[in-house]
Design a protein around this motif. Sequence first.
Motif, PDB file in Angstrom:
ATOM      1  N   GLU A   1       0.871  -1.180   0.000  1.00 35.35           N
ATOM      2  CA  GLU A   1       0.000   0.000   0.000  1.00 35.35           C
ATOM      3  C   GLU A   1       0.902   1.222   0.000  1.00 35.35           C
ATOM      4  OE1 GLU A   1      -3.436   2.355   0.063  1.00 35.35           O
ATOM      5  OE2 GLU A   1      -3.407   0.168  -0.084  1.00 35.35           O
ATOM      6  N   LEU A   2       0.725   2.079  -1.003  1.00 38.47           N
ATOM      7  CA  LEU A   2       1.522   3.300  -1.098  1.00 38.47           C
ATOM      8  C   LEU A   2       0.752   4.455  -0.477  1.00 38.47           C
ATOM      9  CD1 LEU A   2       2.883   2.998  -4.751  1.00 38.47           C
ATOM     10  CD2 LEU A   2       3.991   2.316  -2.620  1.00 38.47           C
ATOM     11  N   GLU A   3       1.488   5.410   0.017  1.00 39.04           N
ATOM     12  CA  GLU A   3       0.869   6.596   0.586  1.00 39.04           C
ATOM     13  C   GLU A   3       0.242   7.421  -0.525  1.00 39.04           C
ATOM     14  OE1 GLU A   3       4.337   8.208   2.384  1.00 39.04           O
ATOM     15  OE2 GLU A   3       4.311   6.773   4.032  1.00 39.04           O
ATOM     16  N   ASP A   4      -0.768   8.198  -0.194  1.00 39.82           N
ATOM     17  CA  ASP A   4      -1.386   9.100  -1.163  1.00 39.82           C
ATOM     18  C   ASP A   4      -0.391  10.174  -1.575  1.00 39.82           C
ATOM     19  OD1 ASP A   4      -3.792   7.750  -1.059  1.00 39.82           O
ATOM     20  OD2 ASP A   4      -4.620   9.041   0.508  1.00 39.82           O
ATOM     21  N   GLY A   5      -0.703  10.856  -2.656  1.00 42.68           N
ATOM     22  CA  GLY A   5       0.116  11.983  -3.064  1.00 42.68           C
ATOM     23  C   GLY A   5       1.030  11.717  -4.244  1.00 42.68           C
ATOM     24  N   HIS A   6       0.971  10.527  -4.820  1.00 44.56           N
ATOM     25  CA  HIS A   6       1.787  10.258  -6.005  1.00 44.56           C
ATOM     26  C   HIS A   6       1.129  10.888  -7.227  1.00 44.56           C
ATOM     27  CE1 HIS A   6       4.634   7.570  -4.106  1.00 44.56           C
ATOM     28  NE2 HIS A   6       3.629   7.037  -3.450  1.00 44.56           N
ATOM     29  N   ALA A   7       1.947  11.249  -8.201  1.00 42.36           N
ATOM     30  CA  ALA A   7       1.434  11.818  -9.444  1.00 42.36           C
ATOM     31  C   ALA A   7       0.459  10.840 -10.093  1.00 42.36           C
ATOM     32  CB  ALA A   7       2.596  12.119 -10.388  1.00 42.36           C
ATOM     33  N   GLU A   8      -0.450  11.363 -10.893  1.00 43.24           N
ATOM     34  CA  GLU A   8      -1.402  10.519 -11.615  1.00 43.24           C
ATOM     35  C   GLU A   8      -0.695   9.675 -12.668  1.00 43.24           C
ATOM     36  OE1 GLU A   8      -4.751   9.879 -11.113  1.00 43.24           O
ATOM     37  OE2 GLU A   8      -4.217  10.876  -9.241  1.00 43.24           O
ATOM     38  N   THR A   9       0.375  10.211 -13.217  1.00 45.00           N
ATOM     39  CA  THR A   9       1.173   9.474 -14.198  1.00 45.00           C
ATOM     40  C   THR A   9       2.602  10.006 -14.152  1.00 45.00           C
ATOM     41  OG1 THR A   9       1.305   8.745 -16.511  1.00 45.00           O
ATOM     42  CG2 THR A   9       0.581  11.014 -16.126  1.00 45.00           C
ATOM     43  N   TRP A  10       3.569   9.154 -14.470  1.00 46.90           N
ATOM     44  CA  TRP A  10       4.954   9.578 -14.563  1.00 46.90           C
ATOM     45  C   TRP A  10       5.730   8.602 -15.448  1.00 46.90           C
ATOM     46  CZ3 TRP A  10       3.120   7.180 -10.187  1.00 46.90           C
ATOM     47  CH2 TRP A  10       3.825   6.066  -9.719  1.00 46.90           C
ATOM     48  N   LEU A  11       6.857   9.088 -15.949  1.00 47.20           N
ATOM     49  CA  LEU A  11       7.751   8.277 -16.772  1.00 47.20           C
ATOM     50  C   LEU A  11       8.966   7.890 -15.940  1.00 47.20           C
ATOM     51  CD1 LEU A  11       7.717  10.339 -20.091  1.00 47.20           C
ATOM     52  CD2 LEU A  11       6.447   8.245 -19.595  1.00 47.20           C
ATOM     53  N   HIS A  12       9.442   6.684 -16.163  1.00 49.39           N
ATOM     54  CA  HIS A  12      10.644   6.211 -15.482  1.00 49.39           C
ATOM     55  C   HIS A  12      11.336   5.214 -16.408  1.00 49.39           C
ATOM     56  CE1 HIS A  12      13.244   5.397 -12.074  1.00 49.39           C
ATOM     57  NE2 HIS A  12      13.113   4.110 -12.310  1.00 49.39           N
ATOM     58  N   HIS A  13      12.645   5.249 -16.442  1.00 47.66           N
ATOM     59  CA  HIS A  13      13.413   4.280 -17.220  1.00 47.66           C
ATOM     60  C   HIS A  13      13.828   3.128 -16.318  1.00 47.66           C
ATOM     61  CE1 HIS A  13      13.814   7.623 -20.065  1.00 47.66           C
ATOM     62  NE2 HIS A  13      13.964   6.665 -20.955  1.00 47.66           N
ATOM     63  N   GLU A  14      13.611   1.919 -16.793  1.00 47.18           N
ATOM     64  CA  GLU A  14      14.065   0.747 -16.059  1.00 47.18           C
ATOM     65  C   GLU A  14      15.574   0.858 -15.879  1.00 47.18           C
ATOM     66  OE1 GLU A  14      13.516  -4.065 -16.193  1.00 47.18           O
ATOM     67  OE2 GLU A  14      13.401  -2.949 -18.069  1.00 47.18           O
ATOM     68  N   LEU A  15      16.034   0.657 -14.652  1.00 49.42           N
ATOM     69  CA  LEU A  15      17.451   0.874 -14.351  1.00 49.42           C
ATOM     70  C   LEU A  15      18.346  -0.238 -14.864  1.00 49.42           C
ATOM     71  CD1 LEU A  15      17.124   2.287 -10.732  1.00 49.42           C
ATOM     72  CD2 LEU A  15      17.305   3.528 -12.893  1.00 49.42           C
ATOM     73  N   THR A  16      17.843  -1.457 -14.914  1.00 53.60           N
ATOM     74  CA  THR A  16      18.654  -2.583 -15.393  1.00 53.60           C
ATOM     75  C   THR A  16      17.822  -3.420 -16.363  1.00 53.60           C
ATOM     76  OG1 THR A  16      18.007  -3.872 -13.458  1.00 53.60           O
ATOM     77  CG2 THR A  16      20.101  -2.718 -13.321  1.00 53.60           C
ATOM     78  N   PRO A  17      17.768  -3.023 -17.623  1.00 46.79           N
ATOM     79  CA  PRO A  17      16.957  -3.763 -18.589  1.00 46.79           C
ATOM     80  C   PRO A  17      17.358  -5.228 -18.680  1.00 46.79           C
ATOM     81  CG  PRO A  17      17.845  -1.751 -19.557  1.00 46.79           C
ATOM     82  CD  PRO A  17      18.490  -1.920 -18.217  1.00 46.79           C
ATOM     83  N   PHE A  18      16.369  -6.089 -18.808  1.00 45.74           N
ATOM     84  CA  PHE A  18      16.583  -7.535 -18.873  1.00 45.74           C
ATOM     85  C   PHE A  18      17.487  -7.907 -20.044  1.00 45.74           C
ATOM     86  CE2 PHE A  18      15.255 -11.703 -20.554  1.00 45.74           C
ATOM     87  CZ  PHE A  18      15.614 -12.499 -19.483  1.00 45.74           C
ATOM     88  N   SER A  19      17.291  -7.246 -21.169  1.00 45.52           N
ATOM     89  CA  SER A  19      18.034  -7.602 -22.373  1.00 45.52           C
ATOM     90  C   SER A  19      19.480  -7.113 -22.346  1.00 45.52           C
ATOM     91  CB  SER A  19      17.329  -7.009 -23.595  1.00 45.52           C
ATOM     92  OG  SER A  19      17.353  -5.589 -23.513  1.00 45.52           O
ATOM     93  N   GLY A  20      19.807  -6.255 -21.369  1.00 41.83           N
ATOM     94  CA  GLY A  20      21.148  -5.698 -21.317  1.00 41.83           C
ATOM     95  C   GLY A  20      21.335  -4.563 -22.306  1.00 41.83           C
ATOM     96  N   GLY A  21      20.270  -4.188 -23.005  1.00 38.70           N
ATOM     97  CA  GLY A  21      20.334  -3.110 -23.984  1.00 38.70           C
ATOM     98  C   GLY A  21      20.033  -1.763 -23.355  1.00 38.70           C
TER      99      GLY A  21
END
Length: 143
Positions: A92-112
């Motif tokens: 359960e996350l606290e309230d107050g998070h943005a409705e939407t956001w962008l994030h880059h996966e830090l360690t892509p599975f493919s190594g790319g």
Amino acid sequence: MEPDALKVLIYATSGDRLLVFDEPDFPDVLWQVPGGTVEPEEDVAEAAVREFVEETGLTPPNPLTPLAVHDYRFSLKTGGVAWHRRHYYHVELEDGHAETWLHHELTPFSGGDPIQFRFFWIDFAQAKARLGYGMEHCLPMID
């Protein structure tokens, strides 16, 4: 016989909403919940936290609660069947998070190159209807 991979999936909620993501650069990819692969010799619960942080950019405010283990089999495009053993968690996350956001996966599975994720909130009815890859399987345990 052992599964092909151990996976963790995290249902992150805020009130009556579930956190999901899509991949803007790959519009054919279905909606998903945060999660990923458990590394060799890694504790499953620690993998769940690691994957959640890597994929969302958020630090869970509470411990993740284990929900269930489910074996998921699916057909490969190259033929044959893959078998993933999925460990489902809830936080359960606290309230107050943005409705939407962008994030880059830090360690892509493919190594790319890092993959861009677009996170957003949906209600449980939408999640049951729209989540891809069998990820809706344990939703009844939290809604």
